[in-house]
Design an enzyme around this catalytic site. Structure first.
Site, PDB file in Angstrom:
ATOM      1  CG  ASP A 174      -2.151   6.796  14.014  1.00 45.51           C
ATOM      2  OD1 ASP A 174      -1.449   5.827  14.300  1.00 45.51           O
ATOM      3  OD2 ASP A 174      -3.215   6.678  13.408  1.00 45.51           O
TER       4      ASP A 174
ATOM      5  CG  ASP B 165      -7.615   2.918  15.087  1.00 41.11           C
ATOM      6  OD1 ASP B 165      -7.137   2.632  16.212  1.00 41.11           O
ATOM      7  OD2 ASP B 165      -6.999   3.584  14.236  1.00 41.11           O
TER       8      ASP B 165
ATOM      9  CG  ASP C 152      -6.723   6.610  13.078  1.00 37.00           C
ATOM     10  OD1 ASP C 152      -5.870   6.558  13.985  1.00 37.00           O
ATOM     11  OD2 ASP C 152      -6.469   6.368  11.887  1.00 37.00           O
TER      12      ASP C 152
ATOM     13  NE  ARG D  31      -3.739   0.348   2.224  1.00 39.09           N
ATOM     14  CZ  ARG D  31      -4.534   0.844   3.183  1.00 39.09           C
ATOM     15  NH1 ARG D  31      -4.614   0.217   4.356  1.00 39.09           N
ATOM     16  NH2 ARG D  31      -5.221   1.947   2.985  1.00 39.09           N
TER      17      ARG D  31
ATOM     18  CE1 TYR E  44      -1.731   7.007   4.225  1.00 36.98           C
ATOM     19  CE2 TYR E  44       0.635   7.228   4.556  1.00 36.98           C
ATOM     20  CZ  TYR E  44      -0.623   6.957   5.049  1.00 36.98           C
ATOM     21  OH  TYR E  44      -0.791   6.641   6.374  1.00 36.98           O
TER      22      TYR E  44
END
Length: 296
Positions: free
Chosen positions: A174, A168, A206, A135, A137
């Protein structure tokens, strides 16, 4: 070089030395010279932070296995005896005086979606996958991005302040680190939290903690969310817009934000860190089900 393995010292701008062996219920650590001890406790700003490991070695190295941008690429963390440790569980969260450990997963100006593998032993950093493919961005992230260790967003807890959204199931917090220097994957930096954004991603909460490395030249100028707007004008809006829109190129709806669509202040960010550290402590004590999460 198909199975390349490189070992490098985790670098941050300075070594960390603590004057006590006390453990806290708050996040932050640095890659060198830390010695917390089990069951020790310290009060900081009327909040306790939990560290549940018996001993933390004074230096941490990272070891890369496999090649970057391949499915088998991993960045492991090693103590000074060469033993694997978990960046999620073994690195103390809080360093004292409102300073926390921040582990870089995605360096600024890069797009590979790197993250701690919470379901693998010793939770190394790997590139995320979807349907067997790596993956990325759709565009570079403009800030260093990673996690605060020893935090967890409990998926069973609904937050009444953020539309009842559930956690989550990731290591929290984060972190979006807004300093000028580009970090490295696995680097551990000392940061101070400045604010918090409550992102809601497909109904899950999140948190994004906005922070700055203590080594940044502007670190002494910013101590709360209002200072960010003054000394880094437009940054809070840019962070919110980046995380709101990054899924749109893949045909998904924009993410939403709670708390009035604005960044909460430093005290609120510390509250989030405290609560998610408490959730992590329950997780590693097996007071709540761990599911597929690795507790090694």
């Amino acid at each position: 070089m198909a199975a390349a393995a490189r070992v490098m010292m985790v670098s941050s701008a300075s070594n960390v030395t603590t004057t006590s062996s006390l453990l806290f219920k708050s996040p932050f650590l640095r890659p060198h010279t830390l010695t917390p001890s089990f069951n020790s406790r310290l009060l900081l700003s009327k909040k306790r932070f939990f560290n549940c490991r018996a001993l933390y070695k004074p230096s941490i190295q990272t070891k890369e296995e496999g090649l970057p941008e391949t499915l088998d690429y991993r960045v492991f963390f090693l103590d000074n005896s060469g033993k694997k440790v978990s960046p999620w569980h073994d690195i103390p969260l809080h360093l004292g005086d409102g300073v926390f450990s921040f582990i870089v997963e995605i360096p600024k100006e890069s797009s590979a979606k790197m993250e701690v593998a919470t379901d693998e032993p010793f939770t190394p950093i790997k590139q995320d996958t979807k349907k067997g493919k790596l993956r990325y961005y759709p565009y570079n992230i403009n800030w260093n991005y990673g996690l605060l260790p020893q935090t967890w967003e409990d998926p069973s807890l609904a937050n009444p302040e953020v539309d009842g959204a559930l956690g989550d199931n990731d290591p929290v917090v984060d972190v979006v680190e807004i300093g000028a220097t580009r970090g490295k994957i696995g680097q551990i930096l000392k940061v101070k939290p400045l604010g918090a954004l409550a992102m809601i991603d497909e109904g899950e909460l999140d948190w994004k903690i906005v922070a700055i490395s203590l080594d940044d030249p502007k670190a002494s100028l910013v101590n709360d969310v209002d200072d960010v707007e003054k000394h880094f004008p437009g940054t809070l809006t840019a962070i919110r817009d980046w995380f709101r829109d990054y899924k749109i190129p893949d045909g998904k709806p924009a993410n939403k934000f709670g708390l009035g669509n604005k960044a909460a202040n430093k005290d609120y960010a510390l509250k989030v860190i405290t609560e998610t550290n408490e959730s992590w402590a329950k997780l590693v004590k097996r007071s709540v089900p761990s599911g597929e999460l690795s507790l090694l």
